[in-house]
Each structure stands twice: as C-alpha cells, then as structure tokens.
Design an enzyme around this catalytic site. Structure first.
Site, PDB file in Angstrom:
ATOM      1  N   TRP A   1      42.395  44.470  19.989  1.00 17.66           N
ATOM      2  CA  TRP A   1      43.714  44.116  19.450  1.00 17.66           C
ATOM      3  C   TRP A   1      43.877  42.625  19.597  1.00 17.66           C
ATOM      4  CZ3 TRP A   1      47.952  42.326  22.569  1.00 17.66           C
ATOM      5  CH2 TRP A   1      49.157  42.182  21.854  1.00 17.66           C
TER       6      TRP A   1
ATOM      7  N   ASP B   1      27.626  36.401  45.920  1.00 15.34           N
ATOM      8  CA  ASP B   1      27.660  35.540  47.100  1.00 15.34           C
ATOM      9  C   ASP B   1      28.914  35.782  47.929  1.00 15.34           C
ATOM     10  OD1 ASP B   1      29.153  34.568  44.975  1.00 15.34           O
ATOM     11  OD2 ASP B   1      28.858  32.465  45.487  1.00 15.34           O
TER      12      ASP B   1
ATOM     13  N   ASP C   1      36.261  30.837  43.256  1.00 20.03           N
ATOM     14  CA  ASP C   1      35.858  30.894  41.851  1.00 20.03           C
ATOM     15  C   ASP C   1      34.333  30.815  41.751  1.00 20.03           C
ATOM     16  OD1 ASP C   1      35.564  28.335  42.714  1.00 20.03           O
ATOM     17  OD2 ASP C   1      36.583  27.377  41.036  1.00 20.03           O
ATOM     18  N   GLU C   2      33.693  31.877  42.229  1.00 21.68           N
ATOM     19  CA  GLU C   2      32.229  31.902  42.262  1.00 21.68           C
ATOM     20  C   GLU C   2      31.800  33.340  41.971  1.00 21.68           C
ATOM     21  OE1 GLU C   2      30.534  28.984  44.234  1.00 21.68           O
ATOM     22  OE2 GLU C   2      28.533  29.703  43.849  1.00 21.68           O
TER      23      GLU C   2
ATOM     24  N   ASP D   1      21.039  34.946  47.976  1.00 23.93           N
ATOM     25  CA  ASP D   1      21.965  35.751  48.763  1.00 23.93           C
ATOM     26  C   ASP D   1      21.517  37.214  48.730  1.00 23.93           C
ATOM     27  OD1 ASP D   1      23.105  33.312  47.609  1.00 23.93           O
ATOM     28  OD2 ASP D   1      24.923  33.807  48.713  1.00 23.93           O
TER      29      ASP D   1
ATOM     30  N   TRP E   1      15.240  31.174  46.036  1.00 26.25           N
ATOM     31  CA  TRP E   1      16.245  31.767  45.138  1.00 26.25           C
ATOM     32  C   TRP E   1      15.517  32.605  44.097  1.00 26.25           C
ATOM     33  CZ3 TRP E   1      17.841  28.557  48.646  1.00 26.25           C
ATOM     34  CH2 TRP E   1      19.183  28.490  48.982  1.00 26.25           C
TER      35      TRP E   1
ATOM     36  N   GLU F   1      30.303  31.874  55.458  1.00 28.46           N
ATOM     37  CA  GLU F   1      29.305  31.211  54.627  1.00 28.46           C
ATOM     38  C   GLU F   1      28.499  30.191  55.428  1.00 28.46           C
ATOM     39  OE1 GLU F   1      30.961  28.911  51.400  1.00 28.46           O
ATOM     40  OE2 GLU F   1      29.036  28.924  50.365  1.00 28.46           O
TER      41      GLU F   1
HETATM   42  C1  BGC Z   1      26.869  30.096  46.698  1.00 26.43           C
HETATM   43  C2  BGC Z   1      25.686  30.497  47.509  1.00 26.43           C
HETATM   44  C3  BGC Z   1      24.459  30.149  46.748  1.00 26.43           C
HETATM   45  C4  BGC Z   1      24.476  28.655  46.679  1.00 26.43           C
HETATM   46  C5  BGC Z   1      23.286  28.016  46.080  1.00 26.43           C
HETATM   47  C6  BGC Z   1      26.830  28.617  46.534  1.00 26.43           C
HETATM   48  O1  BGC Z   1      27.874  28.123  45.821  1.00 26.43           O
HETATM   49  O2  BGC Z   1      28.057  30.552  47.213  1.00 26.43           O
HETATM   50  O3  BGC Z   1      25.789  31.498  48.333  1.00 26.43           O
HETATM   51  O4  BGC Z   1      23.268  30.724  47.152  1.00 26.43           O
HETATM   52  O5  BGC Z   1      25.633  28.187  46.026  1.00 26.43           O
HETATM   53  O6  BGC Z   1      23.055  26.913  46.736  1.00 26.43           O
END
Ligand code: BGC
Length: 869
Positions: A132, A470, A475-476, A483, A535, A737
């Site tokens: 809509w 994470d 705002d992530e 992680d 990562w 964190e």
């Molecule tokens: C996240 C992490 C992530 C990292 C990378 C952060 O903003 O919260 O947990 O692995 O960025 O460096």
C-alpha cells in the site's frame, strides 16, 4: 526429558522422538532429501541400536501399496536421509522406525511421524506481492498498512495451508487468530537473492461462511533503518505474499492469494522501525477488521509490487520468539507523569504495559542499557538508534501497550506522559531471541562464575535476534562475522541454534564477493569491508562447529563450494605464506597491537588446516592436499617471521601467543616455553587478560591445554579490572563489548563504541562447559561424549548438561579433600569417555575398582566415577 511416547514404550526397545530436519512433523520444508532422525529407547542390558528399518508411506496406514520407500541403517546411527522417489510440492509423507538392539531384540514400529513439502517451484506461487502506498507521504515514516481479504467457503476445509512471506515483517491473522509466534517473520536475508516463507496448517481456523485474512505489515529489515546506513536498503514499502490453499470436503480446491483484490487501511502503526521504535495510535485501529462483517470506510486499493528478485525458500530456523518474561525489579517516580523502570536485567525485547488513559493521551517509552550519574537513561552509546515507542490511547478501559515490529536493547525504561503512576503488576518485559529452547546449562560452586555464565546466556539471547548479531541496542545489530565465530560454540551448546547458524551460513555464502572473500557482515549491507582476518574466516570455521554439535555433515557439503572459493581468495591474498590481516586485528584489545600480519598469517594457517580437514572428511583428497600445502607454507612463514628459536614471539602479546598456540603454529619442542611466556605476560598484567576479540576467544583453552589450567581458572574468577568478574561485580547482567566499557576512574568509554550487551567476549562460557565442568562431544553429534572434569583450586563442584540429538548428557563433579566424585548421565545408544585427572589413584566406577585407568568408558545410564588424588 522423557516424552509421553518414550514413557509408554515399556520393556522393549523403541524408536522415539522422530524428527525431520530436526523438527517434529514439519510442514513446508524444501529439502529434497530430508534428514530423518530419532532417539533410541532401550532396556538393559542392551546398550545400542544394532540396526533400524525405516518406512515412508503416503498415508499413516503403512499398507503395502502406500509405502513409497523402505530404508535401513546398520549400526548405531540414528539418522538417515530420505532416499525414495523424488518429492513434489505439497507432498506429505508418513514415516516410522523399527529398531533392533544389540541383544537382537526387535522393537515394534514406532508411532508414525510426518513431514510435508512446501512450494518447491516458483510456478507454484500464484500469489503476488502486494503493498500500500500512502498517498500522503511515501517516505520512511509512512504508516505501515493493514491488509485484508474476505472470502467464503461453502464446505468444511479438510486441509488448509497458508504460505506466508513479506518484504518487511508480517503478522497474518486467520479469522482473528495470529499465525505462529515468530516476532520478526520472515527474517532477514538478502531479499534480492532469497526470501523466506513460512507454512501454517490453518484448517482448524476456517469456517463455513465468511472468512477473513488480515495482515499487519512492518518495515523490518526490508524498508526500515539498518545500522547507520539508513532506511530503504532493499525497498521503500513493505509488501505481503500469501497463498492460502484449501481442500474442501467434496474434493474442490480453493486458493486465496494476495492480489489486487485485497484492501488496505493505514492502521495504527504511525511509524515502525527496528532501531527507532514504534509509534502506535490505537484510535486508528479499524474496529472488527480481523473478523467477518461489513468493512467501515477508509479501506483503499492495494498495489502489486515487483519482488526484489530473491527466490522464495522455506524458513528453516525457529525464528524470533519471546524467550522470557520479566517482572520489573523496581519502578520509581521520576517526575510528573514519568516513571523509571529497572528490569534488573539487560535484554533485547520490549515492554508490555497494561494501562488506562483518556482517549488521545500519548505515552512515550524510552529505553537504555545503563543510567548516567544523574540516574537518567544513558543513551549516548545507542548512537542514532532512538529505541523510543509511543502509544496513543483509544480510551475507554484498559489497553495493552506493546510494540510489535521493533526490539530494544535495554535494562531501564522511562515511561512518560502518564496521568498517574505505574504499578509493577502493570508491566512485563518480554525478552525476544532466536536462541530457541535452551538445551545447555552450567553451574559451579563459585557464585561470581555463575553470574558470569548468566551474563553470557543473556548476551547470547540478545545477540541472536533473527540472525547472529553483534549487539541488540545501538544502530548496528548486524551479522558481524567475527562475533558469530566467537560465540557460536557457546550458543550451540546452550541453545537450539544449529538451524539458525546453518541458515546464516547460506546468507554468508550469498554475500560472498566474486573474489571469494566473505564480507565483514552477512547479509551484506552498506560499506563494510571484506576478507579481514578473524572475520571472513568464519566461513571456514563455523561449518565444522555446527557439524561438531549436530553430527550432520550436510552443513559441510552445502558450504563446501563457498569455502573452496574463500580458500582461492586466501591463496591470492598471501605472499609466501604471509597474509596481511586486514582491518580489525585483535579488536578492542587493551594490550599493544598484535601485528596485523601475525594475525593474518595465523588465520591463514588455521583456516587452511580446517578446510583441509573438511575436504578430507568429504573425500576431496585433492583439495585437501593442495590446501594442506598452503597451511604448511603459512605455518613456516609464521615461525620464520614471528617466533624466535626459543619459542618466544618477536613482539610479545597475549593474543599473539594465544593464536600461535591455539592454531598449532609453535614447534612442539618450544610449545611449553611459548605457553609459559603467555602465562608470564598474564602475570605481568597482574593476572589479567588484555586480549581483544580474537585472543580472548582462544586464550583460556590454550592455557588449560598447556599446563596453565590453574591460571585460566584464576582469570575466570578474577574480579578486578579488566575481567568478566569486574563487570559482574559492577552490576553487569550481560557481557560488555569492551573490558573498559565502564571503570570507576573513567566512567563510560567512548560512546561511539560501547555496547553493554555484546556476546563476542562471552567465549568464557565454552571454557566453563568443556574445560571446567568437562562436557564436550567426543565425536560430532555426541554419539560419544568426552567427560574431562578439571577441578581447579577454589572450586568444589561444577556441573553442565546438554541435550543432544540422542538425549540428555550431564556431568557433575565434586571435590572433597583428595576425593573427587564424578557423576555422568549418558543417553541411550551413546558412550561417555571419562578422562580422570592425571594424578588420580584408586579409580572406582559405580563402586567397582578399575586399576590404573586414565580413561574410563561407560555406556548409557547414570554412572559415578570416584578417584583419589
Ligand atoms: C561491531 C563488532 C564488530 C566490529 C568490527 C563493531 O562495530 O559491533 O562487534 O565485529 O565492529 O570491528
């Protein structure tokens, strides 16, 4: 946990707990050769299944002409892949198991179980994407709509299935009953590649006469804000896809699908967003719209939208559910019409408030993880995530104030705009999670350690919301790769999360770059990087973790091509065995930087070795040999470049030693010397870890496995800064964190990067389960379990339990002076190998002396192993 059918099965062997793709009687699956699994119920003295027969039929009579496939398993394996004629969309199959135990006794056939295929072919879908468009404003703050369609049935429905998906979030009602209890369906995938749908059996909800389908849509990940990258990453307005297929008693088939005949209404959701929060104006809920009857005014046409291109796939993970409900610890008045709620626990979720206010009164609920010095919500660390809900009352009685399509990371909430106060009995907090039923537990004699473990459990609940993320507040909230690699082993032990990780691995492969590199986050979004050491390697390291938990190799087979492409990337990313580590290094370490090349090269060796192991297991010996050579090259380069002949690092860091030892990069002759240097660096830091994401993940295991178990235990019990115990002692109810998230000297750390619920550092739980309580799979899937209790000074008892596909495995040990007693619960059809401490004497198993045993093997049942030390 014994089910009714398990209890029923009396004095003979029986197959119980039948599952398909690890679910009970699933409908709407799209696995062409579903995996069928069961549990074994035995009577002593039998200890194992010797064989099992499988029958699959088109109806539960199992008459000869209904049987479409018969299979057999020789040996103790309690799972097999369906290998009968290929299955078409909507096919339903019934199946059962007959087993023979190792005493030659054959069971009756089990109770029958079933599964049903979903819509396998794009041509099965006649439904169209509908949405809509707000004629007033089509920007992100536009209202999410209600969509409705009425239809008549003139006969009873003998079978009815609703296949449902959305671009955004959907809650579909059939005659007023919401389908399923998933909060964020259909989950976040790269909608351009695949979109999940859910299947529901709705026969019982339909009636003769008029029926109504009513859907609420939300913006979700599709059109809402994602991280700091802004809204509308995939599209501008949410859309719905529904296909209801009904078989009537007389054999006719009725299909009601989303199409332009549906009607839309702006609805009470003034705005909704995962990060920003939700605004509801309850006055705008059209009355009775979910029920049959005349529609009032205000209903508008829907529009057909082009889909974003993704293939529709069946949702395979259990979705986001309410994981716990909490009563507030306290509610304090904070000013006129304003109260501050403390849950006593940091969660991902929302509040549910029962209140009455006059029509048109608006209350605002703000959320934060911590309070500032003035006792107000500290929101700086949320960055741009507003986490604010508002609710405008309809008036005229008690109303339930509860957002639907958002989630907040919070322990504290401020409610303002009330005409009076709020009583605790009016408020419930609902924690959401994708962690599924909790299948693992741990406790020991040290309450601080138990508090740390609880913090990890809550960290995982909040980190696993729709996907492994994470953190749940700022705002992530992205599928950050390192992680997931860090917390997956604990998450797999503690929650029913294998399907979630399996699904996310597909998202990760979807996000893989043409170079073979994996991006930093999956689904891939925004401008994050790729190929970074520690990562991107999750693409190699995670599949074996899932396999270790489930014993189901298909995760390795499915990911194999993607893993191979990543190895090709690694091959191109190294020179002479040295890989530049990329962007993040040992993220958030307190010690001086561990060199990026050390990290890159260590992960190159580790990923290559791990991949080679997978290749060998799958019989891909050519790949294995080639990649082994790469691992050897990286190992030699590591030794040449970063290690001295005496086993010291050229530049010493705790993480450098931890990675080198964890990944087997130190020559055997100097391994102990390297471990001793690691211990020395920890002692120099006053018995503290200074490691970041990467080092912390492995350091405790490395210490325990190299003669420094007592030091590992001291680190876990440490309560001065920096340590997990320091956080817990200062009121943490989740894992932070960063080690220095808050200190008495400096207060809060940089709000740009300071989440108080961040599961990555929670890897300590893995050590508690496996190295302290001593419960680990001995073989993938726990057909054997390894029990290796290791009591350190100051801990008198510990216990851990885990529900695997076979049943409940449990270990509990107690020390009393020189006497150590280990109790072990071993599920049927499995064994436990109990490794007693090296200095054990006088080993007794169930009261009987076992001379000089270091490893004791016991079969199913409860056993007590006693040793003197
Ligand atoms: C996240 C992490 C992530 C990292 C990378 C952060 O903003 O919260 O947990 O692995 O960025 O460096």
């Amino acid at each position: 946990m014994i089910t009714a059918s398990e209890a029923r099965s009396g004095t003979e062997p029986a197959a119980v707990g039948l599952r398909v793709e690890r679910r009970t009687d699933p409908i709407g699956i799209d696995e062409p050769r579903p995996r069928l699994s069961w549990r074994v119920h035995l009577e002593k003295p039998a200890i194992r299944q010797a064989a099992a027969a499988v029958q699959v039929a088109t109806d539960p009579s199992f008459r000869r002409d209904a049987i479409t496939w018969s299979g057999a398993v020789i040996g103790p394996e309690t799972a097999t892949a369906y290998d009968g004629p290929s299955l078409a969309s909507r096919d339903q199959r019934f199946w059962r198991i007959q087993l023979t135990d190792d005493r030659g006794r054959t069971s009756r056939w089990s109770e029958s179980a079933s599964w049903e295929m979903g819509l396998l072919d794009p041509s099965d879908w006649v439904a169209r994407w509908i949405g809509w468009i707000d004629p007033a404003r089509a920007s992100w703050s536009a209202r999410s709509p209600l969509l409705r369609r009425a239809f008549r049935l003139d006969q009873t429905a003998v079978r009815a299935r609703a296949y449902v998906s959305a671009l955004g979030f959907v809650e579909l009602h059939v005659n007023g009953t919401p389908l399923g209890d998933d909060r964020m369906a259909p989950g976040w995938t790269d909608y351009r590649q695949r979109i999940q749908y859910q299947s529901f059996d709705v026969a019982n909800l339909l009636r003769i006469g008029e029926n109504v389908l009513g859907a609420r849509l939300g913006r979700g990940w599709f059109a809402g804000e994602i991280a700091a990258f802004g809204a509308e990453q995939y599209g501008d307005v949410p859309a719905l896809l529904v296909q209801l297929e009904v078989a009537l008693a007389d054999g006719r088939r009725v299909v009601v699908a989303s199409d332009p005949s549906w009607r839309a209404h702006p609805g009470p959701l003034v705005s909704d967003d995962l990060l920003m929060g939700e605004s509801i104006d309850a006055r705008d809920e059209p009355s009775g719209w979910l029920e049959p009857g005349d529609l009032g005014g205000g209903w508008q046409p829907t529009v057909v939208r082009a889909g974003p291109g993704g293939r529709l796939v069946a949702q395979r993970d259990p979705g986001v559910r309410i994981a716990a409900e909490l009563e507030p610890r306290s509610i304090t008045a904070a000013g006129p019409g304003r109260v501050l709620i403390d849950l006593g626990q940091n969660i991902a979720g929302h509040l549910r408030v029962r209140a009455s206010e006059p029509a048109g009164t608006t209350i605002t609920v703000r959320h934060a993880e911590v309070l500032d010095d003035a006792g107000e919500l500290y929101v700086a660390n949320l960055r741009s995530a507003r986490q604010t809900d508002t609710y405008t009352f309809r008036g005229g009685g008690e109303e339930i104030v509860e957002p639907r399509f958002t989630s907040h990371g919070f322990r504290y909430a401020e409610v303002s705009g009330l005409s009076g106060g709020l009583e605790p009995s009016q408020v419930t907090a609902r924690a959401v999670s994708s962690m599924g039923p909790e299948i693992g537990s741990f406790a020991c004699s040290d309450e601080l350690v138990n508090a740390i473990h609880r913090n990890v459990v809550w960290g995982l609940r909040g980190g696993l919301v729709g996907l492994p993320t994470d953190c749940p507040q700022r705002d992530e909230r992205l599928g950050w790769t390192a992680d997931a690699a860090a917390f997956a082993p604990s998450a797999l032990f503690l929650g029913d999360t294998a399907a979630l990780f399996e699904r996310w691995l597909v998202d990760l492969a979807d996000a893989q770059l043409p170079s073979g590199a994996y991006p930093d986050v999956a689904p891939q979004i925004g401008v994050t990087g790729s190929g970074n050491a520690g990562w991107a390697d999750v693409g190699i390291l995670l599949p074996p973790m899932v396999y270790r938990e489930t014993g189901d190799r298909r995760v390795l087979e499915r990911q194999y091509e993607s893993m191979r492409r990543f190895l090709a990337f690694l091959e191109a990313d190294q020179v002479g065995g040295v890989r530049h580590g990329g962007r993040y290094g040992d993220w958030l370490a307190l010690e001086g930087a561990t060199s990026l090349e050390l990290i890159g090269t260590a992960y190159l060796a580790h990923s290559a070795r791990t991949f080679a192991g997978v290749a060998r297991l799958l019989g891909r010996t050519g790949d294995a040999a080639r990649v082994d050579r790469l691992a050897t090259r990286a190992t030699s380069a590591f030794r040449r470049r970063f290690l001295t002949a005496a086993g010291s690092l050229v530049h010493e860091t705790q993480t450098g030693y931890a990675l080198a030892l964890a990944f087997g990069l130190v020559p055997r002759a100097v391994r102990q010397a390297a471990a001793d240097r690691l211990a020395a660096t920890i002692e120099t830091a006053g018995g503290h870890l200074l490691t970041g994401f990467l080092g912390t993940t492995v350091v405790l295991d490395v210490l325990s496995d190299h003669g420094h178990h007592e030091l590992a235990a001291r680190l876990v019990r440490q309560d001065t800064y920096p340590s997990w115990g320091f956080q817990a002692r200062h009121g943490a109810t989740t894992i932070w964190e960063r080690w220095d998230g808050w200190t008495p000297e400096h207060g809060f750390a940089d709000p740009g990067m300071n989440s108080f619920n961040h599961a990555a550092f929670g890897t300590v739980a893995g050590w508690l389960h496996e190295r302290l309580a001593g419960l680990a799979p001995g073989t993938p899937g726990y057909a054997t379990m390894l029990v290796r209790p290791r009591p350190p000074a100051g801990i008198d008892w510990a216990r851990a339990a885990h529900e695997s596909a076979h049943g409940r495995h449990a270990v509990e040990w107690r020390v009393d002076g020189r006497h150590l007693e280990i109790s072990v619960d071993v599920p049927p059809n499995t064994f436990a190998q109990v490794a007693v401490p090296d200095d054990s004497r006088n080993v007794r198993v169930d009261g009987r002396r076992r001379p000089a045993a270091r490893r004791v093997v016991v079969g199913w049942g409860h056993h007590v192993v006693e040793v003197e030390r």
